[in-house]
Design a protein around this motif. Structure first.
Motif, mmCIF file in Angstrom:
data_model
loop_
_atom_site.group_PDB
_atom_site.id
_atom_site.type_symbol
_atom_site.label_atom_id
_atom_site.label_comp_id
_atom_site.label_asym_id
_atom_site.label_seq_id
_atom_site.Cartn_x
_atom_site.Cartn_y
_atom_site.Cartn_z
ATOM 1 N N SER A 167 35.864 32.415 43.989
ATOM 2 C CA SER A 167 37.231 32.739 44.399
ATOM 3 C C SER A 167 38.006 33.399 43.270
ATOM 4 C CB SER A 167 37.962 31.474 44.848
ATOM 5 O OG SER A 167 37.529 31.072 46.110
ATOM 6 N N LEU A 168 37.808 32.907 42.048
ATOM 7 C CA LEU A 168 38.489 33.496 40.892
ATOM 8 C C LEU A 168 37.998 34.920 40.639
ATOM 9 C CD1 LEU A 168 38.467 30.325 38.633
ATOM 10 C CD2 LEU A 168 40.457 31.365 39.718
ATOM 11 N N ARG A 169 36.752 35.162 40.938
ATOM 12 C CA ARG A 169 36.215 36.524 40.832
ATOM 13 C C ARG A 169 36.944 37.449 41.802
ATOM 14 N NH1 ARG A 169 30.099 36.832 42.536
ATOM 15 N NH2 ARG A 169 31.065 35.977 44.405
ATOM 16 N N LEU A 170 37.187 36.974 43.020
ATOM 17 C CA LEU A 170 37.924 37.772 44.006
ATOM 18 C C LEU A 170 39.355 38.015 43.544
ATOM 19 C CD1 LEU A 170 38.265 39.114 46.763
ATOM 20 C CD2 LEU A 170 38.747 36.838 47.723
ATOM 21 N N ILE A 203 41.386 41.676 42.957
ATOM 22 C CA ILE A 203 42.648 42.037 43.622
ATOM 23 C C ILE A 203 43.713 42.402 42.590
ATOM 24 C CG2 ILE A 203 44.534 41.163 45.054
ATOM 25 C CD1 ILE A 203 42.424 39.427 46.494
ATOM 26 N N ILE A 204 43.842 41.566 41.551
ATOM 27 C CA ILE A 204 44.850 41.848 40.527
ATOM 28 C C ILE A 204 44.500 43.119 39.769
ATOM 29 C CG2 ILE A 204 45.959 40.974 38.433
ATOM 30 C CD1 ILE A 204 45.617 38.166 39.538
ATOM 31 N N ILE A 228 47.108 46.164 39.393
ATOM 32 C CA ILE A 228 47.549 46.553 38.048
ATOM 33 C C ILE A 228 47.278 48.030 37.812
ATOM 34 C CG2 ILE A 228 46.864 46.358 35.615
ATOM 35 C CD1 ILE A 228 46.941 43.358 35.929
ATOM 36 N N ASN A 229 46.190 48.517 38.362
ATOM 37 C CA ASN A 229 45.856 49.929 38.176
ATOM 38 C C ASN A 229 46.724 50.866 39.008
ATOM 39 O OD1 ASN A 229 43.239 50.631 36.420
ATOM 40 N ND2 ASN A 229 43.051 48.561 37.233
ATOM 41 N N LYS A 230 47.582 50.283 39.831
ATOM 42 C CA LYS A 230 48.569 51.089 40.559
ATOM 43 C C LYS A 230 49.907 51.129 39.835
ATOM 44 C CE LYS A 230 46.750 49.987 45.178
ATOM 45 N NZ LYS A 230 47.062 49.302 46.460
#
Length: 335
Positions: free
Chosen positions: A28-31, A35-36, A40-42
């Protein structure tokens, strides 16, 4: 090339009593990291991501829009896991008990700083996510209690961070060494890139906000001067490097050798960093990589927390450098 998923499955055999529960949480932490990373890249392309949210957290600090996004993303990812009984975040005043049948029967609680260094987002500087996992101490079948979260750091079963920089990297430990995985966005997977990370016993970097120098204890002032003195036998002077994001500063020092210090100050008599969300997980990682984490005198992982948002002075990094800083703290503790 070994992916994080493959690595987790392989290592699951080391925890036969966990029945894959810890592996599920790490998945779950990998997911969450993906997402973050995506959002962040936006940053800079949309005003919905960067900037101040206009809200303050429990410590009276301004929350950035991405702080809230990362916090909510983490909470939603974990509330769906049958292994997680509760959640506590730097961005929320109280812990959250997942008070469902599934949550009451879960074994683990998660503590997190969802977006460390978020004030750097607007200027495109690396930031990170920190997480910490404990086995609950309250009876299974009941909602989690505050005592489940107020455990000393040496009782962590896993901890780690995700650094969002020139590449996104997930680094974690389950008490058997530290391993790092770099995200390949073209494949959508984290790949093992830094196996069995070891912090060099000494280094040439000290990381501290020297702009606060006049507010520091005398022991810290003397140690900074020690770092700046010329002495070829100890490879001094050291280089001063401070990003203002704990994850980024620690990550650099862990790989290259160095010390990170956020001491007490006249404006922060108990330090500024939070024991549960920053101090304990980073200390667990440091010790597993051969380093040290201290409050200037005592081992971080031995401190018994008294409240969710407790602060602590923080000295972490290469073993020899932290020990030297502790010597200065003891010598000048009365001044």
């Amino acid at each position: 090339m070994k992916t994080l998923g493959q690595f987790i499955v392989e290592k699951q055999a080391e925890y036969p009593n966990a029945k894959g529960e810890l592996s599920g949480i790490l998945s779950s932490l990998r997911l969450v990291a993906k997402i973050i990373h995506r959002d962040i890249n936006k940053a800079g392309l949309t005003n919905n991501i960067i900037g101040n949210s206009g809200v303050e957290n429990v410590q009276g600090e301004a929350q950035m829009k991405l702080d809230l996004f990362a916090h909510n993303t983490m909470k939603q990812a974990l509330i769906t896991r049958e292994e997680v009984a509760g959640f506590a975040s730097e961005e929320e005043e109280n812990f959250v008990a997942f008070d469902t049948e599934r949550g009451r029967n879960a074994k683990y609680v998660i503590l997190t700083d969802p977006l460390d260094g978020s004030s750097n987002i607007d200027v495109n500087v690396a930031v990170g996510t920190i997480f910490s996992i404990y086995r609950r101490v309250s009876p299974i079948g009941t909602p989690v209690t505050l005592e489940d979260f107020l455990q000393p750091g040496h009782k962590q079963v896993a901890a780690g961070y995700i650094v969002y920089g020139s590449s996104t990297m997930l680094v974690y430990t389950t008490g058997n060494g530290v391993n790092g995985f770099t995200y390949d966005p073209s494949l959508g997977v984290f790949c093992l890139s830094h196996e069995n990370i070891q912090i060099p016993p000494s280094g040439k970097i000290y990381s501290i906000n020297e702009g606060q120098y006049l507010k520091f204890p005398m022991g810290v002032k003397k140690y900074i001067k020690y770092c700046q003195e010329e002495d070829k036998s100890t490879n001094r002077p050291y280089a001063s490097r401070y990003i203002g994001s704990l994850v980024s500063d620690f990550h650099r020092n862990m790989l290259k050798g160095g010390i990170y210090i956020y001491p007490s100050a006249t404006t922060y008599p108990n330090g500024k960093l939070r024991l549960l969300y920053e101090g304990n997980p980073m200390a667990f990682l440091a010790e597993q990589a051969g380093g040290i984490a201290s409050d200037g005198k005592n081992r971080i992982l031995d401190i018994q927390p008294k409240e969710l948002h407790e602060r602590v002075p923080f000295f972490i990094g290469s073993k020899e450098m932290v020990k030297k800083a502790e010597e200065f703290m003891c010598e000048f503790s009365a001044e």
